[in-house]
Design an enzyme around this catalytic site. Structure first.
Site, PDB file in Angstrom:
ATOM      1  N   ASP A   1      -1.820  -7.045   3.612  1.00  0.00           N
ATOM      2  CA  ASP A   1      -3.209  -7.204   3.184  1.00  0.00           C
ATOM      3  C   ASP A   1      -3.282  -7.820   1.795  1.00  0.00           C
ATOM      4  O   ASP A   1      -4.188  -8.625   1.499  1.00  0.00           O
ATOM      5  CB  ASP A   1      -3.929  -5.857   3.194  1.00  0.00           C
ATOM      6  CG  ASP A   1      -4.432  -5.480   4.578  1.00  0.00           C
ATOM      7  OD1 ASP A   1      -4.013  -6.138   5.555  1.00  0.00           O
ATOM      8  OD2 ASP A   1      -5.220  -4.527   4.690  1.00  0.00           O
TER       9      ASP A   1
ATOM     10  N   TYR B   1       3.808   6.602   9.920  1.00  0.00           N
ATOM     11  CA  TYR B   1       2.641   6.669  10.791  1.00  0.00           C
ATOM     12  C   TYR B   1       2.933   7.414  12.092  1.00  0.00           C
ATOM     13  O   TYR B   1       2.016   7.870  12.777  1.00  0.00           O
ATOM     14  CB  TYR B   1       2.133   5.272  11.110  1.00  0.00           C
ATOM     15  CG  TYR B   1       1.542   4.516   9.928  1.00  0.00           C
ATOM     16  CD1 TYR B   1       1.351   5.145   8.703  1.00  0.00           C
ATOM     17  CD2 TYR B   1       1.184   3.187  10.037  1.00  0.00           C
ATOM     18  CE1 TYR B   1       0.826   4.463   7.629  1.00  0.00           C
ATOM     19  CE2 TYR B   1       0.651   2.487   8.971  1.00  0.00           C
ATOM     20  CZ  TYR B   1       0.471   3.132   7.764  1.00  0.00           C
ATOM     21  OH  TYR B   1      -0.059   2.439   6.699  1.00  0.00           O
TER      22      TYR B   1
ATOM     23  N   ASP C   1       2.008  -2.653   5.959  1.00  0.00           N
ATOM     24  CA  ASP C   1       0.560  -2.539   6.077  1.00  0.00           C
ATOM     25  C   ASP C   1      -0.108  -2.937   4.760  1.00  0.00           C
ATOM     26  O   ASP C   1      -1.079  -3.702   4.723  1.00  0.00           O
ATOM     27  CB  ASP C   1       0.216  -1.094   6.455  1.00  0.00           C
ATOM     28  CG  ASP C   1      -1.214  -0.921   6.929  1.00  0.00           C
ATOM     29  OD1 ASP C   1      -1.972  -1.907   6.938  1.00  0.00           O
ATOM     30  OD2 ASP C   1      -1.576   0.206   7.297  1.00  0.00           O
TER      31      ASP C   1
ATOM     32  N   ASP D   1       7.107  -1.700  -5.180  1.00  0.00           N
ATOM     33  CA  ASP D   1       6.149  -1.863  -6.273  1.00  0.00           C
ATOM     34  C   ASP D   1       6.327  -3.221  -6.950  1.00  0.00           C
ATOM     35  O   ASP D   1       5.348  -3.906  -7.288  1.00  0.00           O
ATOM     36  CB  ASP D   1       6.268  -0.717  -7.285  1.00  0.00           C
ATOM     37  CG  ASP D   1       7.705  -0.354  -7.636  1.00  0.00           C
ATOM     38  OD1 ASP D   1       8.649  -0.867  -7.005  1.00  0.00           O
ATOM     39  OD2 ASP D   1       7.890   0.445  -8.573  1.00  0.00           O
TER      40      ASP D   1
ATOM     41  N   LYS E   1      12.256   1.129  -1.040  1.00  0.00           N
ATOM     42  CA  LYS E   1      12.144   1.965  -2.238  1.00  0.00           C
ATOM     43  C   LYS E   1      13.427   2.790  -2.347  1.00  0.00           C
ATOM     44  O   LYS E   1      13.420   4.019  -2.435  1.00  0.00           O
ATOM     45  CB  LYS E   1      10.899   2.852  -2.150  1.00  0.00           C
ATOM     46  CG  LYS E   1      10.514   3.511  -3.478  1.00  0.00           C
ATOM     47  CD  LYS E   1      10.121   2.522  -4.567  1.00  0.00           C
ATOM     48  CE  LYS E   1       9.654   3.255  -5.817  1.00  0.00           C
ATOM     49  NZ  LYS E   1       9.511   2.350  -6.980  1.00  0.00           N
TER      50      LYS E   1
END
Length: 358
Positions: free
Chosen positions: A251, A141, A247, A223, A191
């Protein structure tokens, strides 16, 4: 010495939900001994409308002087066509970066009264209590270079995912310290099978583990972590991960609890100064209708009391009041089920204040 709280209502449902939290803070100040001063400022779309900037200089100056910040939400479809630097979300990213609020604590706790509101079976989520520690001021970001360019006859978009060892180390320490205060289990999500930056992330987490031998450290690819959150979420205690992965996963974890409208968050610097906000967005589709759930914002106040204002007893009291209101069967639309009473934003806020006195 009186604490300074900066209130940033923001956009969409932000002013409605923050209004209920401010009422609660006023009661804590007048009846329960909270020594704090409240001021208000502009951030996000409302700041763009008023000043032409998503983070006005006056807001940033007030934020630097504050001991804690309470934020509602930013953004809305009317701002989507603005140049990227002027979009409301850029103001949110900027204030996090300018204040070095690098550590984002996102609890995912299922209140027993809301077990039926979760999309998963009650036996899968009953007793759920996860803390996701998200790195907040680095990663993709904020990485440079970034942009959209013309190349080989077509447009090409690019972003940079980068972390320095020092950035990984400081979020790792926060995560290990958090795990040490809970059940002593930390899962680092990366990852590393694909990304070099994740290889470094994992190496730093392993190195830090030597300083926290009482904490059990595990690693999981992002994942698989997403799948495991849905399959068997109670296997997790504390999860630590990068800005983008956090992020997304937070959620996902939020919906395990029945509603994203129930979950608070804290964004902290090295000295426990923090910005506190519900993790849901500005919900422009219901803005101004008095339908929004204020409980995530009220619980964000509880986190503020605990982490930045050194008032753990008041934090416990606020959280207990929310539990009593849920016991009474009051529900906003996002958590309403058969057999409960549907209420609006203001009535829910007033009910929590009433329960605070019990």
């Amino acid at each position: 010495m009186s604490k300074k709280i900066l209130v940033l209502p923001g956009d969409g449902i932000g002013p409605e939900i923050v209004n209920e939290a401010v009422k609660l803070l006023d009661v804590l100040r007048s009846r329960h001994g909270l020594d704090a001063e409240l001021t208000q400022g502009l951030l996000g779309g409302c700041a763009v409308d008023a000043t032409g900037k998503p983070l006005p200089d006056e807001t940033l100056s007030a934020a630097r002087e504050a001991d804690a910040i309470l934020l509602g939400a930013v953004g809305g479809p009317q701002y989507d066509k603005l140049d990227r630097p002027l979009r409301p979300e850029r103001g949110l990213l900027a204030i996090r970066s300018e204040l070095e609020l690098f550590g984002n604590l996102r609890p995912a706790i299922l209140y027993p009264q809301l077990a039926s509101a979760s999309s998963l079976k009650p036996e899968v989520v009953s007793g759920l209590d996860i803390m996701i520690v998200r790195e907040l001021t680095g990663g993709i970001y904020f990485g440079q270079p970034r942009g959209i360019e013309q190349a080989d006859g077509e447009r090409r978009g690019y972003n940079t995912l980068a972390y320095k060892e020092s950035e990984i180390e400081r979020i790792g320490r926060l995560a290990f310290e958090t795990a040490r205060k809970r059940d002593g289990r930390l899962c680092s999500v990366d990852k590393a099978n694909v990304l070099e930056v994740s290889e470094l992330w994992r190496e730093v987490m392993e190195r830090l583990h030597a300083e926290y031998p009482d904490v059990e450290l595990s690693h999981m690819y992002v994942d698989n972590a997403a799948m495991q959150l849905v399959r068997a979420p109670k296997q997790f205690d504390v999860m630590v991960t990068t800005n983008m992965f956090g992020d997304i996963l937070s959620d996902c974890a939020a919906m395990l609890t029945g509603s994203i409208g129930m979950l608070p968050s804290a964004s902290l610097d090295r000295h426990s100064k923090g910005m506190y906000e519900p993790i849901h967005g500005s919900a422009p589709d219901i803005a101004g209708q008095g339908l929004a759930n204020p409980l995530a914002t009220i619980l964000s106040v509880a986190m503020m009391l605990r982490y930045s204002l050194d008032e753990p007893a008041l934090a416990d009291r606020v959280e207990a009041a929310v539990g009593r209101v849920l016991d009474q069967g009051l529900r906003t639309g996002d958590i309403h089920t058969e057999g409960t009473r549907r209420v609006g934003t203001a009535e829910m806020g007033e009910a929590v204040i009433a329960a605070l006195a019990e």
